[in-house]
Design a protein around this motif. Structure first.
Motif, PDB file in Angstrom:
ATOM      1  N   THR A 186      -3.900 -63.471 -40.211  1.00  0.00           N
ATOM      2  CA  THR A 186      -3.384 -63.044 -41.513  1.00  0.00           C
ATOM      3  C   THR A 186      -3.209 -64.235 -42.450  1.00  0.00           C
ATOM      4  O   THR A 186      -2.663 -65.268 -42.066  1.00  0.00           O
TER       5      THR A 186
ATOM      6  N   VAL B 107      -1.602 -59.531 -49.081  1.00  0.00           N
ATOM      7  CA  VAL B 107      -1.922 -59.885 -47.704  1.00  0.00           C
ATOM      8  C   VAL B 107      -3.416 -59.709 -47.468  1.00  0.00           C
ATOM      9  O   VAL B 107      -4.013 -58.696 -47.850  1.00  0.00           O
TER      10      VAL B 107
ATOM     11  N   GLU C  17      -6.390 -59.910 -44.426  1.00  0.00           N
ATOM     12  CA  GLU C  17      -6.752 -60.012 -43.013  1.00  0.00           C
ATOM     13  C   GLU C  17      -8.050 -60.808 -42.886  1.00  0.00           C
ATOM     14  O   GLU C  17      -9.041 -60.478 -43.538  1.00  0.00           O
TER      15      GLU C  17
ATOM     16  N   PHE D 139       1.401 -65.554 -40.188  1.00  0.00           N
ATOM     17  CA  PHE D 139       0.508 -65.979 -41.260  1.00  0.00           C
ATOM     18  C   PHE D 139       0.058 -67.417 -41.012  1.00  0.00           C
ATOM     19  O   PHE D 139       0.807 -68.215 -40.438  1.00  0.00           O
TER      20      PHE D 139
END
Length: 499
Positions: free
Chosen positions: A2, A13, A15, A97
């Protein structure tokens, strides 16, 4: 894995996915990646090869999802490199993250976008842990509620992932500023007075109005002859403003990062003073490709000062009505529509006429009536109606003295601030919404009669009535009154604009 990208001032966000398939060996990044992410392929290759990684004879495809969002920033480098280094091994750590730019030797570097990104993710409740460059910790540690895992090199990050050790190794920052605690919330302030109100000779009414404006974060307008102290008062206002809580401090820092500045994280509200020749884009923000913030957003939670306000363009002055009313700035472009927070205290100053001598007792005014009217008509009634306090400055006298210090004024402001917060107010008096005015700006019987008489006598608009009540509430807080009393409302009415 992430990561995230900025869309205006808000983080989205992203991916990061990788596949290793049979075919002609290659390395490609898909998913609407900008040129700086496409260039990351060469940095990633060099960093991995320098750290003795052998690329498999496969086609490597990395996808940035969702694919309809434009991604930009060099902070994607580390996540790309880690996915390649894992080489088909599944990465199942949720909520982690990964941010960092890579040097050709594998060193993990910081990026100016990290602070706005992580702060925005935290405000949205989307982040709990993050792998970040060690050199960025000096400012990232100010963001509480996020566990940071600091790494210096790519090989160190690879080892962490292989061992599955994701324990925070960074201590949270603690502010060394003075603080007060109200209802379980800490508010911070600095006792730093670079220039003192004691240096402003005379101007008792203007200094009193400045203190009231600071205590409630009211919009403030000064009119007077050249050299009477308008700019001096405005520049000293920033040192006596109310304390800040942590979210406000971080929001100020976020806007400074977006402007390319390095914040000092001091508990001092910002002050911006654009020149009257500044363009609308520089004041409100703009840009054709990627919208950037302007002076209004940089003054968020602080002061925006317009000196010689009639000389600002009509477009700028009328556009100021939106941030003064809604505390936000909207930038609409072909490629983006962005909204910035602009909770500002607006301060303005002007001369009474083009030559400046209209109110002088010793100098003759050289302006014709037409010139004076044209000069004063530069400011529309709807714009002026959004300003709470108006003061006509006194002429400077040889016997005038500086009788009050910034420190003494700041102490009064802090006491008034405490009263506002102890009442349960989320916002200070100058920023209260309509329903909050009805709840907090309560008048006693005598004050109510005075206000009713003023409404019928002066024909006050609905916005003007609300403004008088808010000023009266701040004066009552300074005077230590639970309700707005007759004395408070009379003083509040004395600061209204004379048409």
């Amino acid at each position: 894995m992430t990561c995230a990208t900025l869309e205006g001032v808000n983080a989205k966000v992203i991916e990061v996915e990788a596949t290793f398939t049979k075919g002609l060996p290659g390395f490609s990044v898909v998913g609407l990646a900008s040129s700086d992410i496409q260039e990351a392929k060469e940095r990633v290759k060099s960093a991995l090869l320098t750290n003795e990684f052998v690329f498999p004879p496969l086609k490597i495809t990395i996808n940035l999802s969702p694919s309809d969002i434009k991604k930009n920033g060099t902070h994607f480098d580390l996540s790309l490199a880690l996915l390649v280094a894992l080489n088909k091994k599944a990465f199942e750590e949720e909520g982690l993250f990964v941010f960092g730019e890579l040097g050709l030797d594998g060193r993990v570097k910081s990026s100016s976008m990290l602070f706005p990104l992580i702060l925005s993710l935290k405000e949205q409740g989307l982040i709990k842990r993050a792998i970040v460059p060690k050199e960025s910790i000096s400012y990232l540690c100010h963001i509480s509620g996020v566990d940071f895992i600091a790494v210096e090199t790519l090989s160190e990050a690879i080892s962490l992932l292989k061992m599955g050790e994701f324990k925070a190794n960074v201590e949270q920052f603690s502010y060394d500023a003075k603080s007060i605690e109200i209802a379980g919330i800490d508010y911070f302030y600095e006792e730093r007075y670079e220039s003192d109100f004691a240096e402003v000779k005379g101007q008792m009414v203007a200094k009193r109005a400045a203190m009231i404006a600071a205590a409630g974060m009211h919009n403030f307008f000064m009119e007077g002859n050249p050299g009477c102290g308008k700019s001096m008062i405005a520049k000293r206002l920033k040192d006596i403003l109310p304390p800040l809580y942590e979210e406000e401090l971080l929001s100020i820092a976020k806007h400074q990062f977006l402007d390319g500045q390095t914040p000092n994280f001091k508990a001092i509200r910002p002050m911006r003073s654009p020149h009257h020749t500044a363009t609308s884009a520089s004041i409100f923000g703009g840009g054709s490709g990627q919208a950037k913030i302007g002076e209004v957003a940089l003054a968020n939670y602080g002061i925006l000062f317009f000196d010689e306000i009639p000389h600002f363009s009509k477009n700028v002055l009328e556009a100021m009505r939106e941030p003064l009313q809604d505390k936000k700035v909207h930038i609409a472009r072909v490629n983006a529509k962005i909204e910035y927070q602009a909770d500002i205290m607006f301060v303005a100053a002007q001369n009474p006429c083009p030559c400046g001598n209209l109110l002088s007792k010793t100098k003759a005014c050289r302006c014709s009536e037409v010139e004076i009217k044209r000069y004063q008509n530069r400011l529309s009634d709807p714009f002026l109606d959004r300003i709470d306090l108006f003061v006509v400055m006194q002429e400077v006298d040889a016997d005038d003295k500086g009788d009050v210090t910034s420190k003494a004024m700041h102490e009064v402001v802090i006491e008034a601030f405490k009263k506002q917060k102890e009442r349960g107010q989320q916002r200070l008096n100058g920023k209260l919404a309509e329903d909050e005015i009805e709840r907090y700006c309560l008048l006693n019987e005598a004050a109510g009669k005075i206000l009713e008489g003023a409404i019928s006598k002066f024909g006050l608009s609905h916005r003007s009535i609300a403004s008088v009540k808010k000023i009266g509430r701040t004066i009552a807080d300074i005077n230590g009154h639970e309700k707005i009393e007759k004395k408070d409302i009379l003083e509040a009415l004395s600061y209204r604009r004379r048409k």
